[in-house]
Design a protein around this motif. Sequence first.
Motif, PDB file in Angstrom:
ATOM      1  N   ASN A  32      -5.636  10.724 -20.428  1.00 26.04           N
ATOM      2  CA  ASN A  32      -4.250  11.065 -20.749  1.00 26.04           C
ATOM      3  C   ASN A  32      -3.389  10.816 -19.526  1.00 26.04           C
ATOM      4  N   ASP A  33      -2.230  10.220 -19.737  1.00 29.73           N
ATOM      5  CA  ASP A  33      -1.335   9.927 -18.629  1.00 29.73           C
ATOM      6  C   ASP A  33      -0.553  11.149 -18.167  1.00 29.73           C
ATOM      7  N   ASN A  34      -0.547  12.202 -18.982  1.00 31.59           N
ATOM      8  CA  ASN A  34       0.284  13.357 -18.659  1.00 31.59           C
ATOM      9  C   ASN A  34      -0.337  14.289 -17.624  1.00 31.59           C
ATOM     10  N   VAL A  35      -1.601  14.106 -17.271  1.00 38.53           N
ATOM     11  CA  VAL A  35      -2.248  14.969 -16.288  1.00 38.53           C
ATOM     12  C   VAL A  35      -3.080  14.114 -15.348  1.00 38.53           C
ATOM     13  N   VAL A  36      -2.846  14.291 -14.078  1.00 38.43           N
ATOM     14  CA  VAL A  36      -3.690  13.636 -13.093  1.00 38.43           C
ATOM     15  C   VAL A  36      -4.697  14.669 -12.610  1.00 38.43           C
ATOM     16  N   PHE A  37      -5.666  14.206 -11.838  1.00 42.36           N
ATOM     17  CA  PHE A  37      -6.666  15.140 -11.334  1.00 42.36           C
ATOM     18  C   PHE A  37      -5.973  16.268 -10.583  1.00 42.36           C
ATOM     19  N   GLN A  38      -6.373  17.485 -10.880  1.00 44.52           N
ATOM     20  CA  GLN A  38      -5.803  18.662 -10.234  1.00 44.52           C
ATOM     21  C   GLN A  38      -6.937  19.491  -9.651  1.00 44.52           C
ATOM     22  N   ALA A  39      -6.924  19.653  -8.344  1.00 47.14           N
ATOM     23  CA  ALA A  39      -7.922  20.500  -7.698  1.00 47.14           C
ATOM     24  C   ALA A  39      -7.594  21.964  -8.010  1.00 47.14           C
ATOM     25  N   TYR A  40      -8.617  22.792  -8.052  1.00 43.77           N
ATOM     26  CA  TYR A  40      -8.400  24.208  -8.315  1.00 43.77           C
ATOM     27  C   TYR A  40      -9.509  25.012  -7.661  1.00 43.77           C
ATOM     28  N   GLU A  41      -9.200  26.273  -7.385  1.00 48.38           N
ATOM     29  CA  GLU A  41     -10.208  27.181  -6.828  1.00 48.38           C
ATOM     30  C   GLU A  41     -10.853  28.014  -7.930  1.00 48.38           C
ATOM     31  N   VAL A  42     -10.067  28.402  -8.916  1.00 46.41           N
ATOM     32  CA  VAL A  42     -10.562  29.204 -10.035  1.00 46.41           C
ATOM     33  C   VAL A  42     -10.512  28.317 -11.278  1.00 46.41           C
ATOM     34  N   PRO A  43     -11.645  28.046 -11.887  1.00 49.37           N
ATOM     35  CA  PRO A  43     -11.649  27.162 -13.056  1.00 49.37           C
ATOM     36  C   PRO A  43     -11.075  27.851 -14.299  1.00 49.37           C
ATOM     37  N   PRO A  44     -10.614  27.053 -15.256  1.00 45.90           N
ATOM     38  CA  PRO A  44     -10.183  27.658 -16.518  1.00 45.90           C
ATOM     39  C   PRO A  44     -11.410  28.201 -17.239  1.00 45.90           C
ATOM     40  N   GLU A  45     -11.205  29.268 -17.985  1.00 42.75           N
ATOM     41  CA  GLU A  45     -12.328  29.853 -18.725  1.00 42.75           C
ATOM     42  C   GLU A  45     -11.797  30.454 -20.023  1.00 42.75           C
ATOM     43  N   PRO A  46     -12.549  30.286 -21.091  1.00 43.98           N
ATOM     44  CA  PRO A  46     -12.115  30.891 -22.349  1.00 43.98           C
ATOM     45  C   PRO A  46     -12.096  32.416 -22.216  1.00 43.98           C
ATOM     46  N   LYS A  47     -11.074  33.036 -22.785  1.00 43.54           N
ATOM     47  CA  LYS A  47     -11.042  34.505 -22.794  1.00 43.54           C
ATOM     48  C   LYS A  47     -12.210  34.957 -23.650  1.00 43.54           C
ATOM     49  N   GLY A  48     -13.046  35.799 -23.086  1.00 39.97           N
ATOM     50  CA  GLY A  48     -14.264  36.213 -23.775  1.00 39.97           C
ATOM     51  C   GLY A  48     -15.450  35.349 -23.378  1.00 39.97           C
ATOM     52  N   GLY A  49     -15.263  34.442 -22.412  1.00 37.23           N
ATOM     53  CA  GLY A  49     -16.344  33.577 -21.952  1.00 37.23           C
ATOM     54  C   GLY A  49     -16.608  32.432 -22.916  1.00 37.23           C
ATOM     55  N   TYR A  50     -17.571  31.599 -22.561  1.00 44.50           N
ATOM     56  CA  TYR A  50     -17.874  30.430 -23.388  1.00 44.50           C
ATOM     57  C   TYR A  50     -18.480  30.821 -24.738  1.00 44.50           C
TER      58      TYR A  50
END
Length: 135
Positions: A32-50
Motif C-alpha cells: 500500500n502506498d499510504n503507509v511506509v515502514f514505521q518503526a515502533y517500540e510497542v507493537p500493535p496488539e488485538p484487544k484481548g490478545g491474539y
Amino acid sequence: IVMSVAVLIACNTDNSQGPATPATLEEVPKPNDNVVFQAYEVPPEPKGGYRAIQEAIQYPKIAREAGIQGTVIVQAVIDTSGVAKDPVVLRGVDEMLDLAALEAIVRVEWNPAQKAGELVAVKISVPIVFKLKTD
C-alpha cells in the motif's frame, strides 16, 4: 548410519520463452502506498490478545463440512485509533477462509503501535489458523 538425500531439479534448457516467472507472482498484492515502514517500540496488539482474532473468526459452514483448513496470512494497517484498514490476503487457503480471515481482522479492536510514547500507524502481517477439531 549414513543417510542420503536425493534432490531432483528439472531444468528447461530451451530459453526461447524468456526467463521463468513464478505463477503466483501476479497474485502477490503490491504494498500500500499510504503507509511506509514505521518503526515502533510497542507493537500493535488485538484487544484481548491474539485469541480475540480466533474468537472473531466465523468458520464458514461449507468449508468445515468440506474439511478445508489451513493458515491464511493477512496484511493490514493498524491505524492510530486501533482500526485495521486495507486488509489484503498475502497467502490464502480457500476463498471462503480468506474472506473469513479478512473479516476477523477488521472485526477485532486493536491497541495501536507506539513509538516514543506516541501512537503510530503500522502495517502488520497476521497468520490466521483455521483448524478443525478432531474427536
